[in-house]
Motif scaffolding. Structure first.
Motif, mmCIF file in Angstrom:
data_model
loop_
_atom_site.group_PDB
_atom_site.id
_atom_site.type_symbol
_atom_site.label_atom_id
_atom_site.label_comp_id
_atom_site.label_asym_id
_atom_site.label_seq_id
_atom_site.Cartn_x
_atom_site.Cartn_y
_atom_site.Cartn_z
ATOM 1 N N ASP A 166 -31.846 -26.369 3.989
ATOM 2 C CA ASP A 166 -33.243 -26.352 3.554
ATOM 3 C C ASP A 166 -33.785 -27.766 3.391
ATOM 4 O O ASP A 166 -34.994 -27.976 3.435
ATOM 5 N N ALA A 167 -32.887 -28.724 3.180
ATOM 6 C CA ALA A 167 -33.264 -30.128 3.030
ATOM 7 C C ALA A 167 -32.054 -30.984 3.410
ATOM 8 O O ALA A 167 -30.908 -30.527 3.330
ATOM 9 N N VAL A 168 -32.343 -32.222 3.829
ATOM 10 C CA VAL A 168 -31.280 -33.131 4.273
ATOM 11 C C VAL A 168 -31.458 -34.480 3.581
ATOM 12 O O VAL A 168 -32.571 -35.005 3.491
ATOM 13 N N ALA A 213 -27.277 -38.477 -5.027
ATOM 14 C CA ALA A 213 -28.654 -37.998 -4.843
ATOM 15 C C ALA A 213 -28.671 -36.477 -4.696
ATOM 16 O O ALA A 213 -29.488 -35.792 -5.319
ATOM 17 N N ALA A 214 -27.759 -35.940 -3.906
ATOM 18 C CA ALA A 214 -27.708 -34.482 -3.708
ATOM 19 C C ALA A 214 -27.400 -33.752 -5.008
ATOM 20 O O ALA A 214 -27.910 -32.657 -5.246
ATOM 21 N N SER A 215 -26.594 -34.377 -5.859
ATOM 22 C CA SER A 215 -26.253 -33.735 -7.139
ATOM 23 C C SER A 215 -27.467 -33.620 -8.062
ATOM 24 O O SER A 215 -27.455 -32.837 -9.010
ATOM 25 N N LEU A 216 -28.495 -34.374 -7.787
ATOM 26 C CA LEU A 216 -29.704 -34.353 -8.609
ATOM 27 C C LEU A 216 -30.669 -33.231 -8.220
ATOM 28 O O LEU A 216 -31.638 -32.989 -8.935
ATOM 29 N N VAL A 217 -30.417 -32.569 -7.107
ATOM 30 C CA VAL A 217 -31.279 -31.470 -6.680
ATOM 31 C C VAL A 217 -30.906 -30.245 -7.517
ATOM 32 O O VAL A 217 -29.784 -29.736 -7.422
ATOM 33 N N GLU A 218 -31.836 -29.796 -8.323
ATOM 34 C CA GLU A 218 -31.565 -28.687 -9.240
ATOM 35 C C GLU A 218 -31.383 -27.374 -8.491
ATOM 36 O O GLU A 218 -32.077 -27.098 -7.514
ATOM 37 N N ASP A 219 -30.449 -26.569 -8.972
ATOM 38 C CA ASP A 219 -30.191 -25.229 -8.439
ATOM 39 C C ASP A 219 -29.977 -25.231 -6.932
ATOM 40 O O ASP A 219 -30.510 -24.379 -6.212
ATOM 41 N N ALA A 220 -29.194 -26.174 -6.463
ATOM 42 C CA ALA A 220 -28.950 -26.278 -5.024
ATOM 43 C C ALA A 220 -27.472 -26.103 -4.711
ATOM 44 O O ALA A 220 -26.605 -26.479 -5.499
ATOM 45 N N MET A 223 -31.550 -23.143 -2.787
ATOM 46 C CA MET A 223 -31.809 -24.207 -1.833
ATOM 47 C C MET A 223 -30.480 -24.763 -1.345
ATOM 48 O O MET A 223 -29.588 -25.048 -2.144
ATOM 49 N N LYS A 224 -30.366 -24.930 -0.045
ATOM 50 C CA LYS A 224 -29.155 -25.508 0.542
ATOM 51 C C LYS A 224 -29.472 -26.932 0.997
ATOM 52 O O LYS A 224 -30.369 -27.144 1.814
ATOM 53 N N VAL A 225 -28.735 -27.892 0.440
ATOM 54 C CA VAL A 225 -28.942 -29.300 0.744
ATOM 55 C C VAL A 225 -27.741 -29.826 1.522
ATOM 56 O O VAL A 225 -26.597 -29.654 1.101
ATOM 57 N N LEU A 226 -28.031 -30.473 2.628
ATOM 58 C CA LEU A 226 -27.017 -31.121 3.443
ATOM 59 C C LEU A 226 -27.142 -32.622 3.199
ATOM 60 O O LEU A 226 -28.247 -33.175 3.274
ATOM 61 N N ALA A 227 -26.036 -33.276 2.864
ATOM 62 C CA ALA A 227 -26.055 -34.710 2.585
ATOM 63 C C ALA A 227 -24.941 -35.389 3.355
ATOM 64 O O ALA A 227 -23.856 -34.820 3.525
ATOM 65 N N VAL A 247 -24.908 -27.690 -2.393
ATOM 66 C CA VAL A 247 -24.830 -28.956 -1.678
ATOM 67 C C VAL A 247 -23.605 -28.972 -0.781
ATOM 68 O O VAL A 247 -22.499 -28.623 -1.215
ATOM 69 N N GLU A 248 -23.809 -29.383 0.459
ATOM 70 C CA GLU A 248 -22.703 -29.630 1.374
ATOM 71 C C GLU A 248 -22.767 -31.086 1.784
ATOM 72 O O GLU A 248 -23.782 -31.548 2.298
#
Length: 175
Positions: free
Chosen positions: A70-72, A23-30, A1-5, A32-33
């Motif tokens: 994949d999520a923002v 918050a982004a650091s809490l997304v498991e197996d992601a 999963m790719k998370v944009l924050a 993060v940018e």
């Protein structure tokens, strides 16, 4: 999963950037940018500028980054009860590419402030306008009294209740 924050703020010491990053650091197996809005600074939007010069490359890059995610996660700073000028300008330019700026991405909307209001006014505006800009808002959370509830040295929420609410909100990005 790719998370944009990112924080909807241009402050170099942004408490909203600290919150969005945590918050982004809490997304498991992601992957993060974390974006810095200062990297997307553009002239103030006007239809004359758009007609004369077109849409700036920074707006196009910002839109593309959202599309690749994949999520923002966005944490809104509040200036006089509303969006910061930095965020509003980037948003205005990007909306000229496509009004559906957020491209139906699952989103977590946050806001914080040093005071007890927790930037609720701007968060309410963002949540209320979300459908117009293709935000698939999975959760939103206001974090009041930032300096009392966040450990900036450790980069974590130290308030157990807020931390549990944030973790639940982050988890909703996967549903």
């Amino acid at each position: 999963m790719k998370v944009l924050a990112f924080a909807a703020s241009s402050s170099r010491q942004s408490i909203n950037k600290q919150l969005a990053t945590y918050a982004a650091s809490l997304v498991e197996d992601a992957h993060v940018e974390v974006l810095d809005l200062n990297d997307y600074e553009m002239p103030i939007y006007s239809s004359d500028r758009e007609n004369d010069q077109g849409i700036p490359t920074h707006a196009q890059t910002f839109y593309k980054k959202i599309g690749e995610a994949d999520a923002v996660i966005v944490s809104f700073a509040e200036h006089n009860g509303s969006y910061t000028a930095a965020y509003k300008n980037i948003f205005d330019w990007t909306s000229r590419i496509n009004q559906k700026v957020y491209q139906n991405k699952p989103m977590l909307l946050l806001a914080t402030s040093p005071g007890p209001g927790g930037a609720k006014s701007v968060l309410s505006s963002a949540v209320g306008s979300a459908p117009f800009f293709a935000m698939d808002v999975k959760a939103s959370l206001s974090v009041p009294s930032f300096y009392d509830v966040f450990d900036s040295e450790q980069g974590v929420l130290k308030d157990d209740v807020l931390n549990a609410q944030l973790k639940e909100s982050v988890f909703s990005l996967r549903s």
